[in-house]
Design an enzyme around this catalytic site. Sequence first.
Site, short mmCIF file in Angstrom:
data_model
loop_
_atom_site.label_atom_id
_atom_site.label_comp_id
_atom_site.label_asym_id
_atom_site.label_seq_id
_atom_site.Cartn_x
_atom_site.Cartn_y
_atom_site.Cartn_z
N TYR A 71 0.86 -1.18 0.00
CA TYR A 71 0.00 0.00 0.00
C TYR A 71 0.90 1.24 0.00
O TYR A 71 2.00 1.22 0.55
CB TYR A 71 -0.90 0.02 1.23
CG TYR A 71 -1.88 -1.12 1.30
CD1 TYR A 71 -3.17 -0.99 0.76
CD2 TYR A 71 -1.55 -2.33 1.89
CE1 TYR A 71 -4.08 -2.04 0.81
CE2 TYR A 71 -2.44 -3.38 1.95
CZ TYR A 71 -3.71 -3.23 1.42
OH TYR A 71 -4.61 -4.27 1.47
N ASP A 74 -5.96 -11.48 -1.40
CA ASP A 74 -5.58 -11.07 -0.05
C ASP A 74 -6.31 -9.79 0.34
O ASP A 74 -6.70 -8.98 -0.50
CB ASP A 74 -4.06 -10.84 0.03
CG ASP A 74 -3.57 -9.82 -0.98
OD1 ASP A 74 -4.03 -9.86 -2.14
OD2 ASP A 74 -2.72 -8.97 -0.62
N ASP A 75 -6.49 -9.62 1.65
CA ASP A 75 -7.05 -8.39 2.22
C ASP A 75 -8.41 -8.05 1.63
O ASP A 75 -8.65 -6.91 1.19
CB ASP A 75 -6.07 -7.23 2.04
CG ASP A 75 -4.71 -7.50 2.66
OD1 ASP A 75 -4.59 -8.47 3.43
OD2 ASP A 75 -3.76 -6.76 2.36
N ILE A 76 -9.30 -9.03 1.63
CA ILE A 76 -10.64 -8.85 1.05
C ILE A 76 -11.68 -9.39 2.03
O ILE A 76 -11.34 -10.08 2.99
CB ILE A 76 -10.77 -9.58 -0.30
CG1 ILE A 76 -10.56 -11.09 -0.12
CG2 ILE A 76 -9.79 -9.02 -1.32
CD1 ILE A 76 -10.89 -11.91 -1.36
#
Length: 802
Positions: free
Chosen positions: A207, A312-314
């Site tokens: 990020y 990922d990260d969902i």
Amino acid sequence: MNRSTADISSLPTSLTRRAALGLGLAAGGTLALPAGGALAGGNASRGGDRTVRPQPGAVESADREVVLSRQVSVIVGKDTDAAAQRALTELLETNGCTVRTVTAQGADTTASGTRIHLGTPEDNPTLAAALETVGVEGPDGLAADGYVLAAAKDKGAVVALAGRDARGTFYAVQTLRQLLAGGTRLPAVQVRDEPLMEIRGAIEGFYGIPWSHQARLDHFAFYGAHKLNTYIYTPKDDLLLRSKWRELYAGDELENLAELVETANAHHVSFTFALSPGNDITYGSDDDFEATVTKFEQLRELGVTSFYIALDDIPTELGEEDAAQFGSLAEAQVHYLNRVQTDYVEAHDLAPLQTVPTHYSGSGPSEYKTDFGEGAHPETRIQWTGEGVFSPSITEKSVVTAVASYHTEHLYIWDNFPVNDGRRDRLFLNPLEGRAPTLHEHLAGFTANPMIQPYASLISLANYADYCWNPPAYDAEDSWEAAVDELAGPTESIREDLRVFTDLNQNWPYRSGSPMAPELAADVEEFWTAYESGDAAGEALVARLTAITELAPSLEPMASTGFYEDTKPWMVAAGQWARALLAQQQMLLALTEGRLEDASAAAAGVAEHIAAAGQATVPDQRADGVYKENQIVPSVGDGVFEGFIARAWEELREVLPEDPSLPFRGLPGTATTTLGTYKDYAIERIVDGDLATMFWSSKAPKVDDVVQVELEETHPIRHVQVQMAKSDSTPGDQVYEGVLELSADGETWTEIGTTDGSAVATATLDEPLDARFCRLRVTAKNPTGQWVQIREFGVGETPPAS
């Protein structure tokens, strides 16, 4: 750190297998880079020591040299890899040779003069005779990307560069580049080499500010030179990968992607395009499948042959339509993935699909992992981060367990080192450590998740290149030293200064016991030991601090201009911290000599340097995709600067307790909070008198959350000061809307002040108020959803001197 590799001349003349290759090929030397040297200057030191990295699998060397003449015939086949040909021609011309390229059909293999045979045995029929001439076996039997390099004399110099495949041919040229070391002489050496890991590279998966177009191009040149073969494109803040994943690229974005793919291919880097549709995809939807392959097809037309679905990260809950069709998240995901693999990837004869599952860490079995692994197509490559999101170590036992839990023969690591998107104020310039030397027996490979700063990530990426190619021979310190030297360039003073800087960025907070600026800390410890005996001269510390003050100008000529620009804010901040410490050293020296006025004068100069070090000078970009300058305060020195300053103030306080330079000190008390605590950033740190420590909440504050200090007894309070965020001068993680309140009994509260958006909340009363409790109470949510950091919460009877 001590180098431990051996010079080429010291290698045994018998064949040295992998198990006995702990010495490597050489010590010292600077590796020249291809493509203009955009990363590290491009020119090797003439006549320098010969270093081959990654360390080859097997080497045989004779005690003689092979000298290339100024006229060199390069013999190639009609299908010999064009990138390898270009790289070889550039190498020879840069080293002063004139190159004549001859196709194998017209070559006279018995001719005299320098002949370099390049290619694979399949594409260059002259290689068989050349390999026989130099007395080595061909590359048959080697793993993909392997190669054979041999040099001998036979009517002049003869060099065979024989790849197992096109990439191996290219890598043979990279090894020749290092053996020549900028000249025209190389050892009469035989190298038989192959990687022990299939996948070796980086995943741009963080990020924050995505890498620039130029940085990616430069990375591909670096990867090719270091035998890294993979780059996965999936920056979290590329909106067309996540929130707008169904939309196609256009205009400059599409043109840039085309150039990235072309350049990656030119350096034999597999450009893998990773889509992240999981936030709003319907896994069973025909429309979403078509959107996926339409996006992939746009990239395939640019030359991409490797694709990836990032899950990922969902959200972990299925939507209504999927819930009606599938029994679990894993079942829905593998349905979608398998459809992409069979109906698109296999239909176009592409490399196997890659993915990272939603549950991507921990080695133990789970229902999700079993369903995902058993359901996924057997050729799908599955990524895993280790036992944690950040894994201090990755052991063979852990990997074996994970392979069984995910039911796959193609597990490979998404390694969250040296990524810094969770600590954007930090650089992680420490070596890659803690990865077992036997993981290649169970894994397909590694991709490192680098830092937001692309060029600052090159140290660790060079480590990954050495490790992934030959894990049993990997030496973390030796690989790190070589990477630092490469980025610094051949000038010894610049190399020394770069080590001074990297020392200030060694702590990796996800590994217990990771060193904190070890060289600076050692000089600080030596200073305090001497000070306790009455000696405040601190020659070693003063010399180091003086060097730190000059880092920004002294490192400007370093070979890697990208590394310099990436890290300059940290160099400048370090210089300000060092100036503060030098002022305090003069203060302490004056104290030991009884020159109290001089001590006070030196102390007065400290605050301006601390304030300058606390300025936000690093840009940032959050989920809105908006780039903003000067958002982050660089954190450098791993707390050693702050620790010295805190102790030095205590020494001044003991002798001159009323000195106006002294920071405000609150009364002794106990701290508590309704906020959760992030990791080990405990609340008691806000009353320890040390600005080098802090409390950090685990989430954003809610209305009526409090941070409170209870004094040992009731006092007449006139001043309260709460120092939040990373620096007094720059807002950050803090309470943006809140009130300061006092109470004698902890029940009835009197408001004495409010926050104003700055990093320091203060209240000074004209008349004292008897109180035992003081709190900072949140009155509205943080507008940016930021967490809360507090370095010190001081409650006192006397306001600080103005």
